[in-house]
Motif scaffolding. Structure first.
Motif, PDB file in Angstrom:
ATOM      1  N   GLY A 174      63.393  10.587  60.142  1.00  0.00           N
ATOM      2  CA  GLY A 174      63.002  12.236  60.541  1.00  0.00           C
ATOM      3  C   GLY A 174      64.153  13.078  60.588  1.00  0.00           C
ATOM      4  O   GLY A 174      64.240  14.100  60.065  1.00  0.00           O
ATOM      5  N   GLY A 175      65.221  12.487  61.320  1.00  0.00           N
ATOM      6  CA  GLY A 175      66.692  13.448  61.530  1.00  0.00           C
ATOM      7  C   GLY A 175      66.496  14.534  62.375  1.00  0.00           C
ATOM      8  O   GLY A 175      67.066  15.397  62.336  1.00  0.00           O
ATOM      9  N   SER A 176      65.314  14.431  63.276  1.00  0.00           N
ATOM     10  CA  SER A 176      65.309  15.490  64.338  1.00  0.00           C
ATOM     11  C   SER A 176      65.196  14.904  65.648  1.00  0.00           C
ATOM     12  O   SER A 176      65.393  13.668  65.846  1.00  0.00           O
ATOM     13  CB  SER A 176      64.010  16.449  63.982  1.00  0.00           C
ATOM     14  OG  SER A 176      62.957  15.418  63.942  1.00  0.00           O
ATOM     15  N   SER A 177      64.976  15.986  66.792  1.00  0.00           N
ATOM     16  CA  SER A 177      65.058  15.353  68.117  1.00  0.00           C
ATOM     17  C   SER A 177      63.772  14.539  68.570  1.00  0.00           C
ATOM     18  O   SER A 177      63.670  13.968  69.427  1.00  0.00           O
ATOM     19  CB  SER A 177      65.156  16.364  69.107  1.00  0.00           C
ATOM     20  OG  SER A 177      64.336  17.460  68.953  1.00  0.00           O
ATOM     21  N   SER A 178      62.757  14.611  67.665  1.00  0.00           N
ATOM     22  CA  SER A 178      61.423  14.048  67.973  1.00  0.00           C
ATOM     23  C   SER A 178      60.485  13.754  66.630  1.00  0.00           C
ATOM     24  O   SER A 178      60.805  14.269  65.723  1.00  0.00           O
ATOM     25  CB  SER A 178      60.544  15.072  69.000  1.00  0.00           C
ATOM     26  OG  SER A 178      60.091  16.358  68.208  1.00  0.00           O
ATOM     27  N   VAL A 179      59.704  12.761  67.026  1.00  0.00           N
ATOM     28  CA  VAL A 179      58.811  12.395  65.855  1.00  0.00           C
ATOM     29  C   VAL A 179      57.513  12.098  66.484  1.00  0.00           C
ATOM     30  O   VAL A 179      57.340  11.334  67.499  1.00  0.00           O
ATOM     31  CB  VAL A 179      59.344  11.291  64.936  1.00  0.00           C
ATOM     32  CG1 VAL A 179      59.474   9.958  65.731  1.00  0.00           C
ATOM     33  CG2 VAL A 179      58.353  10.798  63.934  1.00  0.00           C
ATOM     34  N   LEU A 187      64.686  20.579  74.197  1.00  0.00           N
ATOM     35  CA  LEU A 187      63.360  20.568  73.289  1.00  0.00           C
ATOM     36  C   LEU A 187      62.472  21.572  73.673  1.00  0.00           C
ATOM     37  O   LEU A 187      62.036  21.624  74.881  1.00  0.00           O
ATOM     38  CB  LEU A 187      62.634  19.280  73.181  1.00  0.00           C
ATOM     39  CG  LEU A 187      61.589  19.041  72.443  1.00  0.00           C
ATOM     40  CD1 LEU A 187      61.920  19.058  71.134  1.00  0.00           C
ATOM     41  CD2 LEU A 187      60.647  17.540  72.852  1.00  0.00           C
ATOM     42  N   THR A 204      71.216  19.111  75.418  1.00  0.00           N
ATOM     43  CA  THR A 204      70.327  19.662  74.510  1.00  0.00           C
ATOM     44  C   THR A 204      69.182  19.681  74.901  1.00  0.00           C
ATOM     45  O   THR A 204      68.456  19.269  75.777  1.00  0.00           O
ATOM     46  CB  THR A 204      70.437  18.948  73.031  1.00  0.00           C
ATOM     47  OG1 THR A 204      69.696  17.580  73.259  1.00  0.00           O
ATOM     48  CG2 THR A 204      71.711  18.644  72.496  1.00  0.00           C
ATOM     49  N   GLU A 215      56.445  25.500  68.602  1.00  0.00           N
ATOM     50  CA  GLU A 215      57.763  25.743  69.248  1.00  0.00           C
ATOM     51  C   GLU A 215      57.699  27.561  69.462  1.00  0.00           C
ATOM     52  O   GLU A 215      57.183  28.324  68.433  1.00  0.00           O
ATOM     53  CB  GLU A 215      59.046  25.683  68.200  1.00  0.00           C
ATOM     54  CG  GLU A 215      59.092  23.993  68.450  1.00  0.00           C
ATOM     55  CD  GLU A 215      60.219  23.502  69.454  1.00  0.00           C
ATOM     56  OE1 GLU A 215      60.731  24.650  70.135  1.00  0.00           O
ATOM     57  OE2 GLU A 215      60.460  22.307  69.312  1.00  0.00           O
TER      58      GLU A 215
END
Length: 338
Positions: free
Chosen positions: A201-206, A234, A232, A307
């Motif tokens: 995914g390449g992000s901070s969450s999936v 979220l 960081t 978000e």
């Protein structure tokens, strides 16, 4: 409704023995589990630890925090029940629908830890997974007479007593036998590899919803993996479903805003803490200098989330200016930095 959202570690030892232990969050010390009708438990199996065959009155998702586990599953939906054997590893999530019979075995050389999160709307005890065992000191067959067991299974009186009474242990034992060590079904049919999906995914969450997996649609819950780099953030974000957050690694700060914009929680969390975010409340996580990892479950197969920053970015600049009562320059800077 007011929720007590204080982060809590497991407060009750349901069982502990040579083969491992099972620990739970209960309404007595974590009232939000009953208020939000969710449940949480942690299974620890020592090497050669075996959790006896059982089923539960609530649906949940298990997530492997450490170790490798052989799991046997028998679906209650099948007219011709067959045992599925699957191997799960660190980073795997395995849905466990209510009524499904399962057993769990640690054939490795190190401890196995699995966290179970789910909903308890169908449980006898709100906020708790009630387990019913096929065997052992509290096995369900002990509730029947020897005569009935003999007639039901075509056994002699002595064999019926042995069938019911030979296993005198409860829930978790340590064994010397070798149980099945190979999967007889494709892993992806029963297991969600959150670790692999996160790396893709390449992000901070999936988050895996019914849009992504039929397993999620069938159980009515959605798993999510969050990994934050040191310091960081979220969020802030909200979801249309309750969220259960378990800290698997590191630490951080959690802030939650509720009705009328009131801050209802601001606490530091660490490994082992459980936090519940009620639906539509706005939450934010900020990692410490060691980073933060969390396994989360939403009480919906297809939760919608937003978000707050993304919402502001989507709004036209003129609307943001009027709504926030700020200058056009601040609006421009704000939207460009989101």
């Amino acid at each position: 409704m007011e929720f007590n959202l204080q982060p809590q570690k497991a407060d009750t030892t349901v069982f502990e023995g040579e083969g491992g232990g099972y620990y739970a969050w209960t309404a007595a010390n974590t009232p939000v589990v009953a208020e939000a009708v969710i449940g949480a438990g942690k299974l620890v199996l020592k090497p050669q630890g075996f959790a006896l065959p059982h089923y539960a009155d609530a649906s949940k998702i298990g997530y492997v925090i450490q170790g490798t586990c052989t799991v046997g599953l028998i679906s209650a939906e099948s007219d011709n029940p067959q045992e599925k054997v699957v191997i799960i590893n660190k980073g795997d999530a395995i849905p466990c629908p209510n009524g499904t019979i399962s057993w769990w075995f640690n054939g490795g050389d190190s401890d196995l830890t699995i966290i179970f999160l789910g909903e308890t709307t169908q449980s006898y005890t709100p906020g708790q997974f009630d387990y019913l065992l096929l065997t052992g000191a509290v096995g369900m067959l002990r509730g029947f007479s020897t005569e009935l067991i003999s007639n039901a299974f075509g056994l002699s009186h002595d064999h019926s007593k042995q069938l019911v009474e030979s296993q005198s242990n409860v829930l978790i034992i340590k064994i010397d036998d070798h149980l099945p060590e190979k999967s007889n079904y494709k892993k992806q049919e029963d297991v969600i590899d959150l670790n692999a999906m996160f790396e893709q995914g390449g992000s901070s969450s999936v988050e895996i919803t019914s849009r992504d997996s039929p397993l999620v649609d069938g159980i009515g819950l959605s798993p999510k993996l969050v990994r934050l780099e040191p310091e960081t953030v979220l969020g802030p974000y909200y979801s249309t479903a309750h969220q259960i957050i378990y800290v698997t690694k590191g630490g951080g700060r959690v802030q939650i805003a509720g009705l009328n914009g009131a801050r209802v929680l601001e606490e530091f969390v660490e490994e082992g803490h459980l936090v519940v975010v009620p639906k539509f409340f706005v939450a934010a996580l900020m990692a410490t200098d060691e980073g933060l990892e969390c396994f989360c479950v939403s009480t919906s197969p297809r939760p919608l989330s937003m978000e707050i920053g993304a919402a502001y970015k989507a709004l036209s600049s003129s609307v943001v200016k009027v709504a926030l009562n700020v200058s056009p320059d601040l609006v421009k800077n704000f939207k460009s930095e989101i």
